[in-house]
Write a protein that holds these residues in place. Structure first.
Motif, mmCIF file in Angstrom:
data_model
loop_
_atom_site.group_PDB
_atom_site.id
_atom_site.type_symbol
_atom_site.label_atom_id
_atom_site.label_comp_id
_atom_site.label_asym_id
_atom_site.label_seq_id
_atom_site.Cartn_x
_atom_site.Cartn_y
_atom_site.Cartn_z
ATOM 1 N N VAL A 195 41.499 38.318 41.352
ATOM 2 C CA VAL A 195 40.603 39.153 40.555
ATOM 3 C C VAL A 195 39.885 38.327 39.497
ATOM 4 N N LEU A 196 40.637 37.441 38.809
ATOM 5 C CA LEU A 196 40.024 36.616 37.771
ATOM 6 C C LEU A 196 38.949 35.705 38.348
ATOM 7 N N ASP A 197 39.209 35.119 39.506
ATOM 8 C CA ASP A 197 38.201 34.264 40.139
ATOM 9 C C ASP A 197 36.936 35.042 40.459
ATOM 10 N N LEU A 198 37.109 36.295 40.890
ATOM 11 C CA LEU A 198 35.954 37.136 41.215
ATOM 12 C C LEU A 198 35.166 37.496 39.962
ATOM 13 N N VAL A 199 35.874 37.830 38.880
ATOM 14 C CA VAL A 199 35.208 38.206 37.632
ATOM 15 C C VAL A 199 34.426 37.032 37.056
ATOM 16 N N THR A 208 31.299 33.444 28.750
ATOM 17 C CA THR A 208 31.028 33.879 27.377
ATOM 18 C C THR A 208 31.885 35.079 27.016
ATOM 19 N N GLY A 209 32.020 36.014 27.963
ATOM 20 C CA GLY A 209 32.864 37.169 27.718
ATOM 21 C C GLY A 209 34.319 36.799 27.514
ATOM 22 N N VAL A 210 34.805 35.807 28.260
ATOM 23 C CA VAL A 210 36.192 35.358 28.108
ATOM 24 C C VAL A 210 36.413 34.748 26.721
ATOM 25 N N VAL A 211 35.439 33.955 26.263
ATOM 26 C CA VAL A 211 35.553 33.340 24.935
ATOM 27 C C VAL A 211 35.547 34.406 23.841
ATOM 28 N N VAL A 212 34.620 35.374 23.955
ATOM 29 C CA VAL A 212 34.549 36.445 22.958
ATOM 30 C C VAL A 212 35.829 37.272 22.972
ATOM 31 N N PHE A 213 36.343 37.542 24.167
ATOM 32 C CA PHE A 213 37.584 38.310 24.288
ATOM 33 C C PHE A 213 38.743 37.579 23.607
ATOM 34 N N ALA A 214 38.828 36.257 23.800
ATOM 35 C CA ALA A 214 39.895 35.474 23.170
ATOM 36 C C ALA A 214 39.752 35.473 21.649
ATOM 37 N N LEU A 215 38.508 35.396 21.151
ATOM 38 C CA LEU A 215 38.293 35.424 19.704
ATOM 39 C C LEU A 215 38.691 36.771 19.097
ATOM 40 N N LEU A 245 40.087 45.449 21.086
ATOM 41 C CA LEU A 245 40.385 44.577 22.218
ATOM 42 C C LEU A 245 40.158 45.248 23.569
ATOM 43 N N PRO A 246 40.781 46.407 23.842
ATOM 44 C CA PRO A 246 40.537 47.019 25.161
ATOM 45 C C PRO A 246 39.094 47.480 25.349
ATOM 46 N N VAL A 284 32.566 44.199 28.200
ATOM 47 C CA VAL A 284 32.157 42.944 28.828
ATOM 48 C C VAL A 284 32.234 43.051 30.347
ATOM 49 N N LEU A 285 33.329 43.629 30.853
ATOM 50 C CA LEU A 285 33.522 43.710 32.299
ATOM 51 C C LEU A 285 32.464 44.577 32.962
ATOM 52 N N PHE A 286 32.280 45.809 32.476
ATOM 53 C CA PHE A 286 31.386 46.740 33.152
ATOM 54 C C PHE A 286 29.912 46.393 32.940
ATOM 55 N N LEU A 287 29.562 45.915 31.743
ATOM 56 C CA LEU A 287 28.176 45.505 31.541
ATOM 57 C C LEU A 287 27.849 44.271 32.372
#
Length: 235
Positions: free
Chosen positions: A122-126, A134-141, A172-173, A179-182
């Motif tokens: 799933v992560l590879d697909l996302v 960019t979304g992963v970085v923002v999510f981690a921040l 967070l959620p 990020v995911l749906f947009l």
């Protein structure tokens, strides 16, 4: 609506292959016109007939999530803005160590979850979608900010209706959903404008779904073999 709408399933009686506009889906075992992909979340194929509903679904969920994220951020800023700040940072060595430990454990848990059999691939697909890194970085921040604000401030000292820290934990959620749906909706809109399908896009990227091999599309010879075997068994 997207999950209940006919994606463009080929009508019966068109032969072994209904036509070039149809593509076989191994997940649903049927031919679909304008087939894009099979959505496990909806439990339905995404094809020519329900693609507009699918993109509208992604945009509506993403927009709602972004709206709630904005409200949560404004609430947190209001709680911490002088001169009437209701939340103050109180950093101590123990709190700092505890904060770093919890952040590390959360990141490790997310990494192990992404490698779990239920989330494998799933992560590879996302990450193939536009703006994913960019979304992963923002999510981690945001993850670090939520944990830091919780453990290194006095937000729990005076809880009332006006100083309720609940919106902090919605960040967070909600950000993850936004990020995911947009990202997914922009991804599919770009594919539609390019005249591509998700299946062709993933194939060009070299992505392969992990797990058991998919069954191939039924052929005329295989159907004849099944018919001959069944007739032999009846005899």
């Amino acid at each position: 609506v997207a999950s209940c709408t006919d994606p463009g399933v080929a009508p019966r009686g068109l032969g072994a292959h209904p036509g070039p506009q149809y593509t076989y889906c191994a997940d649903s075992n049927r031919y679909v016109a304008g087939f894009d992909h099979f959505c496990d979340f909806m439990g339905n194929d995404v094809g020519a007939r329900n693609m507009p509903f699918f993109v509208a679904f992604l945009l509506s969920i993403g927009t709602l999530s972004m709206y709630l994220v904005a409200l949560s951020v404004l609430y947190v800023v209001d709680m911490m803005s002088p001169p009437h700040a209701r939340v103050h940072f109180q950093p101590t060595p123990i709190r700092l160590v505890l904060t770093m430990l919890i952040i590390a454990l959360l990141l490790l848990g997310l990494r192990r979850c992404s490698k779990a059999p239920c989330c494998e691939g799933v992560l590879d697909l996302v990450l193939l979608m536009p703006g994913a890194y960019t979304g992963v970085v923002v999510f981690a921040l945001v993850l670090g900010s939520v944990v830091t604000l919780t453990l290194m401030s006095d937000m729990w000292a005076h809880i009332s209706l006006e100083t309720n820290p609940g919106p902090v934990y919605l960040l967070l959620p909600l950000l993850a959903f936004a990020v995911l749906f947009l990202g997914m909706s922009l991804h599919w809109i770009w594919l539609i404008l390019q005249g591509l399908s998700q299946k062709l896009f993933l194939k060009a990227k070299g992505w392969k779904r992990k797990g058991a091999p998919r069954s191939a599309a039924p052929t005329t010879s295989s159907k004849r073999g099944l018919n001959s075997n069944s007739s032999t068994e009846l005899v």
